[in-house]
Scaffold this active site. Structure first.
Site, PDB file in Angstrom:
ATOM      1  N   ARG A 259      -4.805  -3.265   1.500  1.00  0.00           N
ATOM      2  CA  ARG A 259      -4.586  -2.489   3.414  1.00  0.00           C
ATOM      3  C   ARG A 259      -5.681  -1.029   2.813  1.00  0.00           C
ATOM      4  O   ARG A 259      -5.380  -0.558   2.433  1.00  0.00           O
ATOM      5  CB  ARG A 259      -3.397  -2.762   3.436  1.00  0.00           C
ATOM      6  CG  ARG A 259      -3.581  -2.652   4.880  1.00  0.00           C
ATOM      7  CD  ARG A 259      -1.905  -2.934   5.940  1.00  0.00           C
ATOM      8  NE  ARG A 259      -1.984  -2.954   7.277  1.00  0.00           N
ATOM      9  CZ  ARG A 259      -1.618  -1.506   7.252  1.00  0.00           C
ATOM     10  NH1 ARG A 259      -0.653  -0.736   6.665  1.00  0.00           N
ATOM     11  NH2 ARG A 259      -1.193  -1.175   8.443  1.00  0.00           N
TER      12      ARG A 259
ATOM     13  N   LYS B  40       6.850  -1.910  -5.638  1.00  0.00           N
ATOM     14  CA  LYS B  40       5.900  -3.148  -5.319  1.00  0.00           C
ATOM     15  C   LYS B  40       5.767  -4.087  -6.557  1.00  0.00           C
ATOM     16  O   LYS B  40       5.426  -3.569  -7.932  1.00  0.00           O
ATOM     17  CB  LYS B  40       4.587  -2.394  -4.537  1.00  0.00           C
ATOM     18  CG  LYS B  40       3.231  -3.318  -3.894  1.00  0.00           C
ATOM     19  CD  LYS B  40       2.790  -2.466  -3.140  1.00  0.00           C
ATOM     20  CE  LYS B  40       1.231  -3.949  -3.007  1.00  0.00           C
ATOM     21  NZ  LYS B  40       0.296  -3.323  -2.546  1.00  0.00           N
TER      22      LYS B  40
ATOM     23  N   ARG C 204       6.214   3.981   5.110  1.00  0.00           N
ATOM     24  CA  ARG C 204       7.021   4.763   4.791  1.00  0.00           C
ATOM     25  C   ARG C 204       8.267   3.994   4.773  1.00  0.00           C
ATOM     26  O   ARG C 204       8.323   5.032   5.357  1.00  0.00           O
ATOM     27  CB  ARG C 204       6.039   5.076   3.945  1.00  0.00           C
ATOM     28  CG  ARG C 204       4.475   5.412   3.110  1.00  0.00           C
ATOM     29  CD  ARG C 204       4.233   6.560   2.677  1.00  0.00           C
ATOM     30  NE  ARG C 204       2.567   5.730   2.162  1.00  0.00           N
ATOM     31  CZ  ARG C 204       2.107   4.891   0.687  1.00  0.00           C
ATOM     32  NH1 ARG C 204       2.983   4.117   0.685  1.00  0.00           N
ATOM     33  NH2 ARG C 204       1.031   5.252   0.751  1.00  0.00           N
TER      34      ARG C 204
END
Length: 323
Positions: free
Chosen positions: A123, A188, A321
């Site tokens: 992204r 992730k 975040r």
């Protein structure tokens, strides 16, 4: 004489070393050619190890992506619909290739895969680390007659489909970090990038790009905390099986999204929301603000409380975040 990298990988084994002489004889080339190609494979991130006095071996079994194997692992209904599965050795990115294919008439549900990407994207233009054979780089095309506005919330719906597919593969403890990350314990595991084209009120298309960490090489710098299926699954799933489950789950999700929009996925997304109720830091064009995440709205936009003020953030404008 040159060696096809895929042929050399097929000749290597994970259970024992194979000598350079044996590889050269089997492939009909010189030992120097074998050494040169081994060096290239290792530079690309392939799990090839040198064993002193014995030759070369794989750190783990390498399973090449194979369109026939993927389609064989699909249920009959999905297999009938997923006729266009293209596997490439190297691309700039699977999304970029499928965007090019979409522009010249590729049919809906076309799938593009690559063993390696030279320009994998996340992204907001971030790079996606793409070592050879370690991950899955996957893109699927969706066509829509209702215009670009009808695609609102698609990346979140795709996230729900992806978590279900990974659960089919034995993964547990999976969450969704708005707008496009699949995470386990804050690390992730996978990412989603949706890119669209076409008319605002007429025919349009979306390319849904998915990157999944299967086995991250030691020492690889992903730019953020990361994990892989090898660490979170009791038994490592086969690579082509992972692709088949993602493709099948995504087909079902796209059908549901086309008829019912993001609303059909809102409850499932909320159950997997890794940010809900947590302190977050929002990086937006107007600056950085801290707040408390409060799920998503009917369009899939992020809700954040900044003190007494509720703000709504669209995925194109911010990154988030945990604070």
């Amino acid at each position: 004489m040159s060696i096809e990298p895929a042929a050399l990988l097929r000749a290597l084994r994970a259970d024992r070393a194979v000598s350079g002489s044996d590889l050269a004889s089997r492939l009909g080339v010189t030992r120097a050619a074998v050494w040169k190609q081994i060096r290239g494979l290792r530079a690309s991130g392939a799990p090839v190890e040198a064993v002193a006095g014995q030759g070369y071996r794989l750190a783990w079994p390498f399973e090449a992506l194979d369109a026939h194997a993927i389609r064989a692992k699909l249920d009959p209904a999905s297999r009938k619909r997923l006729r266009n599965v293209a596997v490439h050795w190297r691309l700039d990115s699977t999304n970029a290739q499928l965007l090019r294919d979409a522009a010249v008439g590729a049919p809906a549900l076309s799938i593009c895969l690559a063993e390696m990407q030279s320009g994998g994207r996340g992204r907001r233009g971030r790079g996606w680390i793409s070592p050879l054979g370690a991950n899955v780089y996957f893109s699927q095309l969706q066509r829509c007659a209702g215009g670009l506005a009808a695609l609102s919330g698609l990346s979140l719906a795709a996230g729900v489909a992806l978590t279900r597919a990974l659960e089919d593969c034995g993964a547990t403890g999976i969450g969704l970090k708005w707008p496009n990350d699949v995470v386990v314990d804050g690390r992730k595991l996978a990412g989603i990038l949706v890119e669209a084209g076409g008319e605002f009120l007429g025919p349009c298309f979306a390319v849904i790009g998915i990157g999944i960490n299967l086995r991250l090489p030691d020492g690889v710098d992903t730019g953020q905390p990361a994990t892989d299926l090898a660490h979170i699954c009791a038994e490592m799933p086969a690579r082509n099986f992972v692709v088949a489950r993602v493709a099948a789950r995504l087909v079902a999700a796209l059908d549901r999204f086309e008829s019912d929009g993001f609303g059909a996925f809102a409850q499932a997304y909320a159950a997997r929301d890794a940010l809900a109720g947590r302190p977050v830091r929002v990086h937006a064009a107007q600056g950085v603000r801290d707040g408390i995440a409060d799920g998503v709205d009917a369009r899939g936009a992020l809700r954040v409380h900044h003190g007494a003020t509720l703000a709504i953030y669209d995925s194109a404008d911010v990154s988030v975040r945990a604070a």
